[in-house]
Design a protein around this motif. Structure first.
Motif, PDB file in Angstrom:
ATOM      1  N   ARG A 277       0.881  -1.352  -0.001  1.00 48.81           N
ATOM      2  CA  ARG A 277       0.108  -0.068  -0.135  1.00 48.81           C
ATOM      3  C   ARG A 277       0.803   1.232   0.042  1.00 48.81           C
ATOM      4  O   ARG A 277       0.435   2.291  -0.577  1.00 48.81           O
ATOM      5  N   ARG A 278       2.164   1.181   0.798  1.00 50.56           N
ATOM      6  CA  ARG A 278       2.648   2.506   0.834  1.00 50.56           C
ATOM      7  C   ARG A 278       3.623   2.884  -0.615  1.00 50.56           C
ATOM      8  O   ARG A 278       4.079   3.747  -0.962  1.00 50.56           O
ATOM      9  N   SER A 279       3.962   1.504  -1.238  1.00 44.73           N
ATOM     10  CA  SER A 279       5.079   1.723  -2.318  1.00 44.73           C
ATOM     11  C   SER A 279       4.926   0.681  -3.477  1.00 44.73           C
ATOM     12  O   SER A 279       4.578   1.298  -4.776  1.00 44.73           O
ATOM     13  N   TYR A 280       4.896  -0.601  -3.345  1.00 43.46           N
ATOM     14  CA  TYR A 280       4.693  -1.517  -4.583  1.00 43.46           C
ATOM     15  C   TYR A 280       3.403  -1.532  -5.405  1.00 43.46           C
ATOM     16  O   TYR A 280       3.388  -1.600  -6.459  1.00 43.46           O
ATOM     17  N   GLY A 281       2.447  -1.454  -4.610  1.00 38.09           N
ATOM     18  CA  GLY A 281       1.018  -1.339  -5.222  1.00 38.09           C
ATOM     19  C   GLY A 281       0.800  -0.170  -5.943  1.00 38.09           C
ATOM     20  O   GLY A 281      -0.522  -0.046  -6.664  1.00 38.09           O
ATOM     21  N   THR A 282       1.639   0.797  -5.548  1.00 39.96           N
ATOM     22  CA  THR A 282       1.134   2.423  -6.147  1.00 39.96           C
ATOM     23  C   THR A 282       1.682   2.384  -7.706  1.00 39.96           C
ATOM     24  O   THR A 282       1.556   3.546  -8.252  1.00 39.96           O
ATOM     25  N   ARG A 283       2.598   1.603  -8.155  1.00 39.40           N
ATOM     26  CA  ARG A 283       3.235   1.718  -9.460  1.00 39.40           C
ATOM     27  C   ARG A 283       2.548   1.853 -10.647  1.00 39.40           C
ATOM     28  O   ARG A 283       1.545   1.242 -10.722  1.00 39.40           O
ATOM     29  N   VAL A 284       2.686   2.760 -11.339  1.00 38.67           N
ATOM     30  CA  VAL A 284       2.193   2.904 -12.710  1.00 38.67           C
ATOM     31  C   VAL A 284       2.946   2.669 -13.969  1.00 38.67           C
ATOM     32  O   VAL A 284       3.999   3.433 -13.841  1.00 38.67           O
ATOM     33  N   PRO A 285       3.098   1.768 -14.774  1.00 34.55           N
ATOM     34  CA  PRO A 285       3.833   1.693 -15.932  1.00 34.55           C
ATOM     35  C   PRO A 285       3.851   2.960 -16.937  1.00 34.55           C
ATOM     36  O   PRO A 285       2.879   3.584 -17.026  1.00 34.55           O
ATOM     37  N   VAL A 286       4.985   3.337 -17.011  1.00 35.93           N
ATOM     38  CA  VAL A 286       5.001   4.723 -17.730  1.00 35.93           C
ATOM     39  C   VAL A 286       6.055   4.516 -18.617  1.00 35.93           C
ATOM     40  O   VAL A 286       6.967   3.783 -19.004  1.00 35.93           O
ATOM     41  N   ALA A 287       6.172   5.645 -19.570  1.00 39.91           N
ATOM     42  CA  ALA A 287       7.287   5.885 -20.867  1.00 39.91           C
ATOM     43  C   ALA A 287       8.559   6.059 -20.380  1.00 39.91           C
ATOM     44  O   ALA A 287       8.637   6.718 -19.391  1.00 39.91           O
ATOM     45  N   VAL A 288       9.575   5.486 -20.909  1.00 37.65           N
ATOM     46  CA  VAL A 288      10.985   6.142 -20.816  1.00 37.65           C
ATOM     47  C   VAL A 288      11.155   7.334 -21.527  1.00 37.65           C
ATOM     48  O   VAL A 288      11.786   7.295 -22.704  1.00 37.65           O
ATOM     49  N   ASP A 289      10.710   8.526 -20.812  1.00 40.49           N
ATOM     50  CA  ASP A 289      10.669   9.670 -21.740  1.00 40.49           C
ATOM     51  C   ASP A 289      11.886  10.646 -21.183  1.00 40.49           C
ATOM     52  O   ASP A 289      12.514  10.204 -20.474  1.00 40.49           O
ATOM     53  N   PRO A 290      11.996  11.569 -22.149  1.00 42.56           N
ATOM     54  CA  PRO A 290      13.154  12.783 -21.889  1.00 42.56           C
ATOM     55  C   PRO A 290      13.097  12.963 -20.158  1.00 42.56           C
ATOM     56  O   PRO A 290      14.325  13.044 -19.516  1.00 42.56           O
ATOM     57  N   ALA A 291      11.976  13.092 -19.809  1.00 44.55           N
ATOM     58  CA  ALA A 291      12.050  13.601 -18.030  1.00 44.55           C
ATOM     59  C   ALA A 291      12.461  12.291 -17.124  1.00 44.55           C
ATOM     60  O   ALA A 291      13.313  12.663 -16.212  1.00 44.55           O
ATOM     61  N   ALA A 292      12.276  11.122 -17.527  1.00 45.06           N
ATOM     62  CA  ALA A 292      12.795  10.005 -16.944  1.00 45.06           C
ATOM     63  C   ALA A 292      14.237   9.993 -16.946  1.00 45.06           C
ATOM     64  O   ALA A 292      15.022   9.767 -15.983  1.00 45.06           O
ATOM     65  N   ILE A 293      14.623  10.010 -18.218  1.00 49.73           N
ATOM     66  CA  ILE A 293      16.165  10.206 -18.756  1.00 49.73           C
ATOM     67  C   ILE A 293      16.799  11.226 -18.093  1.00 49.73           C
ATOM     68  O   ILE A 293      17.901  11.006 -17.178  1.00 49.73           O
ATOM     69  N   ALA A 294      16.429  12.439 -18.053  1.00 47.66           N
ATOM     70  CA  ALA A 294      16.933  13.676 -17.291  1.00 47.66           C
ATOM     71  C   ALA A 294      17.046  13.361 -15.558  1.00 47.66           C
ATOM     72  O   ALA A 294      17.854  13.658 -15.014  1.00 47.66           O
ATOM     73  N   SER A 295      16.060  12.530 -14.988  1.00 45.13           N
ATOM     74  CA  SER A 295      15.862  12.466 -13.774  1.00 45.13           C
ATOM     75  C   SER A 295      16.983  11.333 -13.199  1.00 45.13           C
ATOM     76  O   SER A 295      17.684  11.528 -12.218  1.00 45.13           O
ATOM     77  N   GLU A 296      17.303  10.440 -14.260  1.00 49.77           N
ATOM     78  CA  GLU A 296      18.189   9.434 -13.811  1.00 49.77           C
ATOM     79  C   GLU A 296      19.711  10.087 -13.998  1.00 49.77           C
ATOM     80  O   GLU A 296      20.762   9.710 -13.646  1.00 49.77           O
ATOM     81  N   GLN A 297      19.827  10.948 -15.125  1.00 47.37           N
ATOM     82  CA  GLN A 297      21.066  11.831 -15.329  1.00 47.37           C
ATOM     83  C   GLN A 297      21.493  12.463 -14.036  1.00 47.37           C
ATOM     84  O   GLN A 297      22.673  12.251 -13.864  1.00 47.37           O
ATOM     85  N   ALA A 298      20.456  13.151 -13.395  1.00 49.84           N
ATOM     86  CA  ALA A 298      20.622  13.577 -12.098  1.00 49.84           C
ATOM     87  C   ALA A 298      21.495  12.780 -10.955  1.00 49.84           C
ATOM     88  O   ALA A 298      22.264  12.948 -10.266  1.00 49.84           O
TER      89      ALA A 298
END
Length: 342
Positions: A277-298
């Motif tokens: 309920r706190r973490s694992y069930g909350t996940r939503v499949p999403v695109a590997v988009d520029p925002a995700a890439i920028a976040s991982e770059q940070a």
């Protein structure tokens, strides 16, 4: 006695170190699912993809074979992906950064976005600390190179502090718990399901969480060689779709999944349900988009600056967006069950 008991309970969770750096090994593989000429080798962790796909009925009617290879954490799983021994596997937001920083042959092909409430800095219930700014000069336990390590850095930065303003005790969860319970550290940076377990089992409270400071992403990472194989690439696309359906099932059936997950991992049902309920069930499949890439770059730039990875690199060089389909953006709001137990 409480400290010793919970330390023992933490030991079965060694396989859940997907977010953490550190070398561990793969367990033998001795079973497959499906039928057909194409075999997809999936790197898994206890209570991971196989368990969720099987519990949700998403391993039915496969027209390719899945060979399961079980690992105790994300880093060695990605080593196997890089070596071509595994075609695809799932990890948290930190292992791909460390693998790419070491020139591993990996490609991020899928992502999911979940709540960061399970990424937490906890303190004893009677601690005088009431906010991250008060951590200055304090000793904090954290697993080096883990998602919790990055969350700690960003939480301190948001509070106007640098990592050098605190004293770090680099400890894995079982050792960190002992230090926390004996008062040898003032705080502990941790992730679910450890967060849920500690809040259930000790006199601890949350000082701050990763909400608003870390990306809440996890990834599916494939071997470049598998992606060049048309039949395996097609199977990978199908697998990602099945994982999306399985994650929907988890959200809709948190109690059923918590029972399966508890049996798989040795967690208590109550802790497993809290973590779902706190973490694992909350996940939503999403695109590997520029925002995700920028976040991982940070994340990559932060750990490179701290010299925890050997070089600076462009995270986008390790991404393949062909499976994004019509998935929502990586910033899509996580699902919510309301507040978990604390």
């Amino acid at each position: 006695m409480r400290s010793r008991t919970l330390s023992a309970l933490l030991l079965p969770l060694a396989m859940l170190l997907a977010a953490c750096g550190g070398a561990t090994s793969a367990a033998p593989t001795d079973h497959t699912d499906g039928k057909g000429e194409t075999t997809l080798t999936i790197g898994d962790q206890k209570g991971g993809y196989e368990a969720i796909l099987r519990a949700s009925g998403r391993l039915d009617d496969l027209d390719y074979r899945i060979r399961w290879s079980t690992f105790t954490s994300g880093p060695p799983l990605l080593e196997a992906v890089s070596a071509g021994a595994v075609d695809i596997g799932g990890v948290g937001n930190t292992p791909p950064v460390f693998a790419a920083g070491s020139d591993s042959r990996i490609t991020v092909v899928g992502a999911s976005h979940g709540s960061s409430a399970g990424e937490a800095i906890v303190v004893p219930k009677d601690s005088p600390l009431r906010g991250p700014a008060q951590l200055k000069g304090r000793t904090i336990a954290v697993a080096q190179g883990s998602s919790a390590h990055y969350q700690l850095i960003t939480a301190l930065k948001k509070a106007g502090l640098r990592i050098t303003d605190v004293k770090l005790a680099y400890l894995q969860p079982a050792d960190a718990l002992a230090a926390f319970n004996r008062g040898r550290v003032d705080a502990w940076a941790i992730w679910d399901p450890y967060t849920s377990q500690v809040l259930r089992s000790t006199r601890a409270r949350v000082l701050t969480t990763g909400e608003g400071v870390v990306n809440g992403l996890s990834f599916q990472v494939a071997s470049p060689a598998a992606l060049k194989d048309d039949r395996k690439s097609k199977a990978i696309g199908d697998l990602l779709h099945r994982l999306q359906q399985a994650q929907d099932w988890v959200f809709e059936h948190p109690e059923a999944w918590a029972k399966v997950w508890a049996k798989e991992t040795g967690l208590s049902y109550e802790v497993a349900l809290d973590a779902v309920r706190r973490s694992y069930g909350t996940r939503v499949p999403v695109a590997v988009d520029p925002a995700a890439i920028a976040s991982e770059q940070a994340i990559a730039d932060t750990f490179a600056h701290l010299k925890l990875i050997p070089r600076h690199f462009a995270f986008e060089d390790y991404v393949d967006t062909r499976f994004n389909r019509d998935l929502p953006p990586s910033s899509a709001a996580p699902r919510s069950y309301g507040k978990a137990s604390s």
